[in-house]
Design an enzyme around this catalytic site. Structure first.
Site, short mmCIF file in Angstrom:
data_model
loop_
_atom_site.label_atom_id
_atom_site.label_comp_id
_atom_site.label_asym_id
_atom_site.label_seq_id
_atom_site.Cartn_x
_atom_site.Cartn_y
_atom_site.Cartn_z
N ASN A 83 43.28 30.68 40.34
CA ASN A 83 42.77 32.41 40.36
C ASN A 83 42.78 32.94 39.12
OD1 ASN A 83 41.64 34.58 42.08
ND2 ASN A 83 44.08 35.09 41.69
N SER A 134 35.41 30.51 40.62
CA SER A 134 34.48 30.94 39.50
C SER A 134 34.13 32.34 39.93
CB SER A 134 33.55 29.31 39.19
OG SER A 134 32.43 29.75 38.38
N TYR A 148 32.71 37.44 29.86
CA TYR A 148 32.96 36.59 31.06
C TYR A 148 31.78 35.70 31.72
CZ TYR A 148 34.26 36.68 36.19
OH TYR A 148 35.31 36.54 37.22
N LYS A 152 32.84 31.91 32.82
CA LYS A 152 33.06 31.43 34.03
C LYS A 152 31.97 30.30 34.15
CE LYS A 152 35.74 33.74 36.32
NZ LYS A 152 37.18 33.38 36.83
N THR A 183 37.66 44.01 44.62
CA THR A 183 39.52 43.75 44.43
C THR A 183 39.65 44.99 43.11
OG1 THR A 183 38.50 42.06 43.14
CG2 THR A 183 39.36 41.24 44.72
#
Length: 272
Positions: A83, A134, A148, A152, A183
């Site tokens: 994670n 992912s 980014y 992924k 988040t």
């Protein structure tokens, strides 16, 4: 039967939410963070069921040591959840070499080192489940997240290949692909490039497109993760959130249309 779960990036966000969900139902958890003080509350509540571990996943030797310590402490490893990672925000032209390399080190190589460390243990056990966090951005892309996105996409290719290589050992692999969630991924955890004025319109359009409906509630993901780790036949891919699948369907429809439109050119390139 209780499971032993090793999870990276457990200081906040999905990592901490999921670690607590596992502990709450009676699993054993080895949880890593750069600063284990962030796990003190879980340690107070769940005691010896939690093994807090300081880890920078970009350190290959430390990743192997952490995995082996967790196995020695709990006796086995049922599930490994990669994670740890972060988002790098900025246009591709703005991105420095250091920023690009750091993004790949954390999101790709860190995941690779932990995975490599877990495989011998799971092979010896004859079973195990590796879960790679992912993103829908490993399937589709958004502007000003180019590095980014690339990290992924790399995780997707690596993990899809891994699944075919380790199936015969009884090891399962799942790519978890969340859409946006509330988040702090885009807040304190994020890194931003030095802006160039030329990309201000692109960034303005990107921020204007971020509807509140795009973002899910991270606490709501726990049931999905518990079902995933309990499944005797887990999927290779699992979206989290209601936005990802419709988006992916549109992206793949567009790709198929383009490939079909250029199929004569592609066939001719094959030769006789």
């Amino acid at each position: 039967m209780e499971k032993v779960i090793f999870i990276t990036g457990a200081s906040r966000g999905f990592g901490k939410i999921w670690a607590e969900a596992f502990l709450r139902r009676g699993d054993k958890v080895a949880a890593t963070a750069r600063n284990t003080d962030t796990l003190a509350d879980l340690k107070r509540t769940y005691g010896d069921a939690l093994l807090p571990m300081q880890l920078d996943v970009t350190d290959r030797a430390a990743s192997f040591a952490a995995i082996n310590q967790a196995k020695k402490h709990f006796g086995r490893l049922d599930v490994v959840i990669n994670n740890a990672g972060y988002g790098l925000f900025g246009a591709i032209e703005e991105t420095s070499e250091q920023e690009a390399r750091a993004q790949m080190e954390a999101n790709v190589f860190g995941l690779l080192w932990v995975t490599q460390a877990a495989l011998p243990i799971m092979r010896a056990q004859g079973e195990g489940h590796i879960i790679q966090v992912s993103s829908i951005l490993g399937v589709a892309t958004l502007p000003v997240l180019g590095l980014y996105n690339a990290s992924k996409f790399a995780v997707e290719g690596l993990s899809e290949t891994l699944a075919t290589e380790v199936k015969g050992f009884g090891i399962k692999v799942t790519l978890v692909e969340p859409n946006g969630f509330t988040t702090d991924w885009g807040g304190p955890s994020a890194v931003h490039t030095t802006p160039m004025k030329e990309y201000e319109p692109v960034k303005a359009a990107f921020h204007a497109s971020a509807s509140p409906d795009f973002f899910g509630n991270p606490e709501a993901t726990t049931d999905a993760i518990l079902k995933l780790v309990d499944s005797p036949n887990p999927p290779l891919r699992l979206f989290l959130g209601k936005v990802a699948l419709p988006w992916a369907k549109q992206v793949y429809a567009d790709r198929l249309t383009t490939w079909e439109d250029w199929s004569e050119v592609a066939d001719a390139a094959h030769g006789k």
